[in-house]
Design an enzyme around this catalytic site. Structure first.
Site: not given
Ligand code: CA
Length: 407
Positions: A124, A131, A197, A199, A231, A235, A238, A251, A255, A356
Site C-alpha cells: 500500500d 492526503h 481509506e 483507494e 483499506d 486509527r 495504528q 490495517k 482490505t 480527514e
Molecule cells: Ca492506505
C-alpha cells in the site's frame, strides 16, 4: 479502436450503461444452482460465462476461464489479455456471434461473485499530496506537513495479502491495544476509531525476474488492471503501534476490493497528465505525459455520499509505484496487488478518509443529521468508481462492506 467506428453491442440494456463494450471488466462468479466458480466478463447487468463460449470457439486459452480465479489469465500476459478483449468485443457487437454468446449471458442477480484472484504480495502506497499533507497537519500541527522523503519517492509498506476480501464481505470491528495520549498505559479492546481509506488497487499479471527492476515504461506489460479498494484502518490501534516500523494490526484485519477487475485497456481514454512533480524525481521515476488516471470516486455511508475524492489529483503515478517497488530487484508475481493510498483532493468534500473528514476526530461531521466522527457498528460503506471510457463513462464496480460488532 475509436468511438466513431466501434459497433454497438446487441446486448439489451448495455449500450450507454456504465458497463458498455468499452469497459468489459473480469470477475469470478458462480450460479446459484451450481457452485463451480469460473471467469466471466460483465456487460450491462449480465455476466458473460467465458468458458463455454471460448471452448465452442476453440480458443487456446479456454481452459483458463474454467478456473475458479483469474490467476491463470493474469499470468498469460499482455498479448493474451489484448486478444481476449478483442474477441469479447467481437462476440458482443457482431450479430453473427449472438447465437453463440447469448445463451452464455447470466443475469447478475442470479450469480454470486467471488474474490477475483488469489492475492499475492500486497503493498500500500501513500501517493496523494492532499492526503499526506492533511495527515501531517492533523498529527504534527506545528511541523512541516510532508516528511522530507515524500516528494522524492512513493512511500509505501507491505500489507497482508491473505486478508484482502471481495466487495460484499462483512468486516468485524478489530480489537487490539490502544493508548490515549494522556493515559499511562495501553488497554485492550475494540477499536473506537475505525476508518476507511478510499483507494485504487493495481493488479499485477506478468511476473518480473528477481534482481531485475521494472522500468516505468514497462508498467502496462506487467499490470493487468485495476480494482476499487477500501483499506479499512483502526486509527487508535495504528497510532499506538506504528512507530517505528509502520502500519501493522491497525490495517491487516481486512482490505476490501471490488469483485470486478477493470483492464488497463479500458482506461486508455482516462489517462491524464500528473498534476506536476516538484522537484523532478530521480531518473528511474521519471514519467512522461498521460501517466495519471482521471477516475472519480464516491464514498457512500448508509446510502449518503460523504466524499468525492478525485484520483486525477494523485501526485505519484502507478508506473512510478511499480518502478519504485522493484527498483531494489524485488520481483512481482501474478496476483500481486499494490494500492495508491488514500485518495484525497484539496476540498473538504474530497477527503477519502474519516480521519480527514473529522480532522482527527476533533470536528464531527454530519451524516443525515447525525453527528459522526468514525465508523459505527452496522454502518455500510460503498465506494463507487467511474472513469471516462471510449463510449461514455465506465464503472469500475463497487467496493461494499458492512461493519459488524467486535467479537
Ligand atoms: Ca492506505
Amino acid at each position: 479502436m475509436t468511438t466513431q467506428n466501434r459497433p454497438a453491442t446487441w446486448v439489451e440494456g448495455a449500450a450507454g450503461s456504465l458497463f458498455d463494450v468499452d469497459n468489459l471488466p473480469y470477475g469470478v462468479f458462480s450460479r446459484a444452482d451450481d457452485d463451480e466458480p469460473r471467469v466471466g466478463v460483465r456487460i450491462g447487468d449480465l455476466v458473460l460465462d467465458l468458458a463455454p463460449v471460448a471452448a465452442a470457439d476453440m480458443m487456446e486459452v479456454a481452459h483458463l476461464f474454467e478456473e475458479p480465479g483469474l490467476d491463470g489469465f493474469l499470468g498469460a500476459g499482455r498479448q493474451t489479455w489484448s486478444a481476449v478483449r478483442s474477441w469479447v468485443v467481437e462476440l458482443l457487437t457482431d450479430e453473427h456471434e449472438r447465437g453463440l454468446a447469448e445463451p452464455a449471458l447470466v443475469p447478475l442477480d442470479e450469480v454470486r461473485l467471488h474474490r477475483p484472484f488469489t492475492v499475492g504480495d500486497y503493498v500500500d502506497f501513500y501517493c496523494s499530496l492532499d492526503h499526506a499533507s492533511n495527515v501531517g497537519r492533523i498529527f504534527r500541527p506545528d511541523a512541516e506537513p510532508l516528511l522530507p522523503n515524500w516528494r522524492h519517492l512513493p512511500v509505501g509498506y507491505h500489507g497482508r495479502g491473505g486478508t484482502v476480501v471481495p466487495s460484499g464481505t462483512d468486516v468485524r470491528r478489530p480489537k487490539g491495544q490502544r493508548k490515549a495520549p494522556e493515559a499511562d498505559a495501553p488497554t485492550f479492546g475494540p477499536s473506537a476509531r475505525l476508518d476507511i481509506e478510499a483507494e485504487l488497487g493495481f493488479v499485477v499479471g506478468t511476473a518480473s525476474r528477481l534482481g531485475t527492476p521494472v522500468a516505468v515504461d514497462a508498467f502496462a506489460d506487467h499490470v493487468f488492471g485495476v480494482v476499487g479498494l477500501n483499506d479499512w484502518s483502526a486509527r487508535d490501534i495504528q497510532a499506538w503501534e506504528y512507530v517505528p516500523l509502520g502500519p501493522f494490526l491497525g490495517k491487516s484485519f481486512a482490505t476490501s476490493i471490488s469483485a470486478w477487475v477493470t483492464p488497463l485497456e479500458a482506461l486508455e481514454t482516462a489517462r491524464v497528465d500528473l498534476p506536476g512533480q516538484d522537484p523532478e524525481p530521480l531518473d528511474y521515476l521519471r514519467v512522461g505525459a498521460g501517466a495519471g488516471y482521471d477516475i472519480d470516486v464516491e464514498v457512500e455511508i448508509n446510502g449518503t455520499v460523504v466524499a468525492r475524492p478525485p484520483y486525477r489529483t494523485m501526485y505519484w503515478s502507478p508506473a512510478q509505484m511499480l518502478a519504485h517497488l522493484t527498483v531494489n530487484g524485488a520481483s512481482v508475481r501474478p496476483g500481486d496487488l499494490f494500492a495508491s493510498g488514500t485518495i484525497s483532493g484539496a476540498e473538504r468534500d474530497q477527503r477519502g478518509s474519516l480521519l480527514e473528514l473529522s480532522w482527527g476526530g476533533r470536528e464531527p461531521w454530519s451524516l443525515d443529521g447525525q453527528e459522526r466522527t468514525f465508523l459505527e457498528d452496522g454502518d455500510e460503506v460503498v465506494l463507487r468508481l467511474t472513469a471516462p471510457g471510449a463510449l461514455g463513462r465506465i464503472g469500475l464496480g463497487e467496493v461494499r462492506g458492512t461493519i459488524l460488532p467486535a467479537g
